[in-house]
Scaffold this motif. Structure first.
Motif, mmCIF file in Angstrom:
data_model
loop_
_atom_site.group_PDB
_atom_site.id
_atom_site.type_symbol
_atom_site.label_atom_id
_atom_site.label_comp_id
_atom_site.label_asym_id
_atom_site.label_seq_id
_atom_site.Cartn_x
_atom_site.Cartn_y
_atom_site.Cartn_z
ATOM 1 N N PRO A 35 -12.221 -10.550 -14.131
ATOM 2 C CA PRO A 35 -13.596 -10.287 -14.552
ATOM 3 C C PRO A 35 -13.682 -10.083 -16.056
ATOM 4 N N ALA A 36 -14.811 -10.466 -16.640
ATOM 5 C CA ALA A 36 -14.974 -10.351 -18.085
ATOM 6 C C ALA A 36 -15.112 -8.908 -18.516
ATOM 7 N N ALA A 37 -15.689 -8.068 -17.666
ATOM 8 C CA ALA A 37 -15.969 -6.688 -18.048
ATOM 9 C C ALA A 37 -15.047 -5.720 -17.316
ATOM 10 N N LEU A 38 -14.666 -4.673 -18.009
ATOM 11 C CA LEU A 38 -13.863 -3.623 -17.401
ATOM 12 C C LEU A 38 -14.708 -2.868 -16.383
ATOM 13 N N ALA A 39 -14.118 -2.524 -15.258
ATOM 14 C CA ALA A 39 -14.815 -1.777 -14.214
ATOM 15 C C ALA A 39 -13.805 -0.846 -13.552
ATOM 16 N N GLN A 40 -14.238 -0.194 -12.480
ATOM 17 C CA GLN A 40 -13.326 0.612 -11.680
ATOM 18 C C GLN A 40 -13.300 0.066 -10.265
ATOM 19 N N VAL A 45 -5.736 3.074 0.325
ATOM 20 C CA VAL A 45 -4.301 2.963 0.601
ATOM 21 C C VAL A 45 -4.063 3.439 2.017
ATOM 22 N N ASN A 46 -3.625 2.542 2.900
ATOM 23 C CA ASN A 46 -3.420 2.850 4.317
ATOM 24 C C ASN A 46 -1.934 2.854 4.639
ATOM 25 N N LEU A 47 -1.479 3.961 5.238
ATOM 26 C CA LEU A 47 -0.100 4.031 5.720
ATOM 27 C C LEU A 47 -0.086 3.505 7.151
ATOM 28 N N GLU A 48 0.613 2.413 7.372
ATOM 29 C CA GLU A 48 0.624 1.757 8.674
ATOM 30 C C GLU A 48 1.759 2.290 9.546
ATOM 31 N N ASP A 49 1.672 1.961 10.843
ATOM 32 C CA ASP A 49 2.747 2.259 11.808
ATOM 33 C C ASP A 49 3.047 3.751 11.904
ATOM 34 N N VAL A 50 2.017 4.581 11.836
ATOM 35 C CA VAL A 50 2.173 6.015 12.053
ATOM 36 C C VAL A 50 1.211 6.425 13.156
ATOM 37 N N ARG A 51 1.531 7.540 13.835
ATOM 38 C CA ARG A 51 0.738 7.929 15.001
ATOM 39 C C ARG A 51 -0.685 8.331 14.621
ATOM 40 N N SER A 52 -0.816 9.123 13.561
ATOM 41 C CA SER A 52 -2.142 9.565 13.144
ATOM 42 C C SER A 52 -2.568 8.782 11.901
ATOM 43 N N SER A 53 -3.861 8.741 11.675
ATOM 44 C CA SER A 53 -4.393 7.986 10.546
ATOM 45 C C SER A 53 -4.052 8.685 9.233
ATOM 46 N N VAL A 54 -3.397 7.951 8.343
ATOM 47 C CA VAL A 54 -3.054 8.470 7.017
ATOM 48 C C VAL A 54 -3.557 7.467 5.985
ATOM 49 N N TRP A 55 -4.498 7.895 5.155
ATOM 50 C CA TRP A 55 -5.042 7.004 4.145
ATOM 51 C C TRP A 55 -5.609 7.807 2.979
ATOM 52 N N ARG A 56 -5.669 7.147 1.845
ATOM 53 C CA ARG A 56 -6.284 7.743 0.655
ATOM 54 C C ARG A 56 -7.159 6.682 -0.002
ATOM 55 N N GLN A 57 -8.277 7.129 -0.539
ATOM 56 C CA GLN A 57 -9.149 6.233 -1.284
ATOM 57 C C GLN A 57 -9.134 6.669 -2.735
ATOM 58 N N VAL A 58 -8.789 5.737 -3.629
ATOM 59 C CA VAL A 58 -8.591 6.076 -5.028
ATOM 60 C C VAL A 58 -9.428 5.163 -5.911
ATOM 61 N N LYS A 59 -9.940 5.713 -7.000
ATOM 62 C CA LYS A 59 -10.700 4.942 -7.974
ATOM 63 C C LYS A 59 -9.816 4.749 -9.204
ATOM 64 N N VAL A 60 -9.570 3.487 -9.567
ATOM 65 C CA VAL A 60 -8.697 3.178 -10.706
ATOM 66 C C VAL A 60 -9.364 2.116 -11.587
ATOM 67 N N ARG A 61 -8.970 2.061 -12.835
ATOM 68 C CA ARG A 61 -9.512 1.075 -13.765
ATOM 69 C C ARG A 61 -9.030 -0.313 -13.382
ATOM 70 N N SER A 62 -9.894 -1.310 -13.567
ATOM 71 C CA SER A 62 -9.590 -2.663 -13.104
ATOM 72 C C SER A 62 -8.526 -3.371 -13.930
ATOM 73 N N ASP A 63 -8.231 -2.865 -15.127
ATOM 74 C CA ASP A 63 -7.225 -3.535 -15.958
ATOM 75 C C ASP A 63 -5.844 -2.911 -15.824
ATOM 76 N N LEU A 64 -5.625 -2.084 -14.794
ATOM 77 C CA LEU A 64 -4.274 -1.593 -14.547
ATOM 78 C C LEU A 64 -3.345 -2.764 -14.273
ATOM 79 N N LEU A 65 -2.105 -2.631 -14.666
ATOM 80 C CA LEU A 65 -1.083 -3.589 -14.275
ATOM 81 C C LEU A 65 -0.423 -3.108 -12.990
ATOM 82 N N LEU A 66 0.197 -4.011 -12.277
ATOM 83 C CA LEU A 66 0.786 -3.646 -10.987
ATOM 84 C C LEU A 66 1.794 -2.496 -11.081
ATOM 85 N N PRO A 67 2.644 -2.416 -12.117
ATOM 86 C CA PRO A 67 3.542 -1.255 -12.204
ATOM 87 C C PRO A 67 2.770 0.064 -12.334
ATOM 88 N N GLU A 68 1.612 0.038 -12.995
ATOM 89 C CA GLU A 68 0.810 1.251 -13.125
ATOM 90 C C GLU A 68 0.181 1.631 -11.788
#
Length: 418
Positions: A35-40, A45-68
């Motif tokens: 995208p031309a413009a920076l956004a969030q 993030v869903n943890l699979e193959d576990v008995r109970s539901s484990v997930w987190r929702q996170v807001k991050v900048r769109s220009d993060l690199l994969l290592p970040e």
């Protein structure tokens, strides 16, 4: 043939070709246009193959690199960060994976690419996009793009929702407090390399191609490019910078009949300059020839009287070249121009960085890779910059100030950022 300045007399602009082998290899990296413009991005993030539901929702900048993103997920989830990780996605009936450069093996084939300089918004493009995330040897986590938030007042990562793994059902406040305290406890200062790769697709591609080769002179010049500054070109600046192209497009008008030999009539003034402008305009998709008549394309007709839009159109096409090595070396010349580097600084930086680009130099006579030969490799981009007057009269003289126009640095920065 060079003249006394070391500059090639014949300026050659080359149109990108999708049939070029290296271009096809680059396309296989599966990196959509960002995208031309920076956004969030709101990611789940869903943890699979576990008995109970484990997930987190996170807001991050769109220009993060994969290592970040990897480091942020590790911190938020309370996991022990590891150097080995992998992001994978499915597209066009195939699977594509991204691993750290240090663990990337050429034998893995085209389906596995280095992750170090890949922006997350080149994988998470539309709501519902899912990427598999492996950090422990098994595919136990998925990351899904929920939505895009244009609000960028605060670009720090923040956990906004979640459930499971140590928290009581419904006790979201405590879960968020723990997750965000972990995120704040591990700030991730951006290196020059990371910041530049995040801001510039051309720089990111260059770093991917240099792999592990050291590039200290390039890193020294990058802060001077000010790649994090948004374009702010005004009408007067664009008029000066694009005057040669706009003048040419206006002379073409609704159509200009060529000579029987296919040239622009000599009455149109400087025929050599006009032919170069014609080639440059054609390679930028601004004109074409139909039945012996040089005509503007639809976009060319629209931009003939809009120098600001023409500025952005031209910047978006750079660097030029059919082969990836031409684009990479063209990128280095754009860096030198954006950084106002002297000829001596430019030549030292380009020569050093090209040590890491040897994989793309087959057929270029690398035994005598002097400054002129390097310039010839970058000729598609250099020729266009010459054509619009971005290079000053002393640009090719070692050690001196090239006297480039004041707008050239801004134009080069916009070309790198697009």
């Amino acid at each position: 043939m060079p003249n006394h300045t070391g500059r090639a007399r014949h300026l050659r602009l080359v149109l990108d070709s999708s049939t070029d082998r290296e271009a096809e290899a680059q396309a296989r990296e599966m990196l959509p246009v960002r995208p031309a413009a920076l956004a969030q991005l709101i990611l789940r993030v869903n943890l699979e193959d576990v008995r109970s539901s484990v997930w987190r929702q996170v807001k991050v900048r769109s220009d993060l690199l994969l290592p970040e993103l990897h480091a942020n997920v590790q911190s938020m989830m309370g996991w022990s960060e590891t150097a080995r990780y992998e992001f994978a996605m499915d597209a066009a009936g195939r699977s594509w994976a991204y691993r750290p450069r240090a663990s990337h093996q050429h034998s893995d084939g085209d389906a596995v690419q280095p992750a170090d300089h890949v922006r997350i918004d080149s994988l998470f493009v539309a709501a519902g996009d899912v990427v598999r995330y492996n950090h422990s040897g098994t595919w136990s986590t998925t990351i899904e793009l929920i939505s895009v938030d244009p609000d960028i007042d605060d670009l720090r990562p923040v956990c906004v929702d979640g459930a499971g793994a140590g928290s009581e059902p419904g006790d979201v406040t405590e879960l968020l407090g723990v997750a965000n305290s972990r995120l704040r406890a591990s700030p991730l200062p951006r290196s020059i390399e990371v910041e530049s790769a995040a801001a510039s697709p051309a720089i990111a591609r260059l770093f991917r191609h240099t792999r592990t080769a050291p590039t200290p002179r390039l890193l020294e010049l990058l802060p001077r490019c000010e790649l994090t500054i948004e374009s702010s070109v005004d009408l007067l600046v664009a008029q000066r910078a694009m005057s040669k192209l706009t003048g040419f497009l206006q002379r073409v008008g609704r159509g200009l009949r060529l000579t029987d030999a296919g040239h622009i009539p000599s009455l149109v003034v400087d025929s050599v300059r006009e032919e170069l402008l014609r080639e440059g305009a054609r390679n930028l998709g601004l004109v074409h020839v139909e039945r012996g008549i040089l005509e503007p394309t639809r976009i060319g007709a629209q931009l003939a009287d809009d120098p600001v839009a023409l500025w952005h159109h031209c910047a978006a096409r750079l660097p030029l070249g059919r082969r990836e090595i031409e684009k990479d070396v063209g990128t280095l010349f754009l860096v030198a121009l954006a950084a106002s580097a002297s000829a001596r600084q430019r030549e030292a930086m380009v020569a050093e960085t090209m040590d890491g680009l040897q994989h793309g130099l087959q057929g270029w006579g690398t035994d005598q890779l002097d400054a002129l030969r390097i310039q010839q490799i970058a000729q598609p981009t250099v020729a266009f910059l010459d054509l619009i007057g971005a290079h000053g009269p002393l640009y090719y003289v070692s050690g001196g100030d090239g006297g480039s126009p004041s707008w050239s640095r801004r134009f080069a920065r916009d070309a790198l950022r697009t």
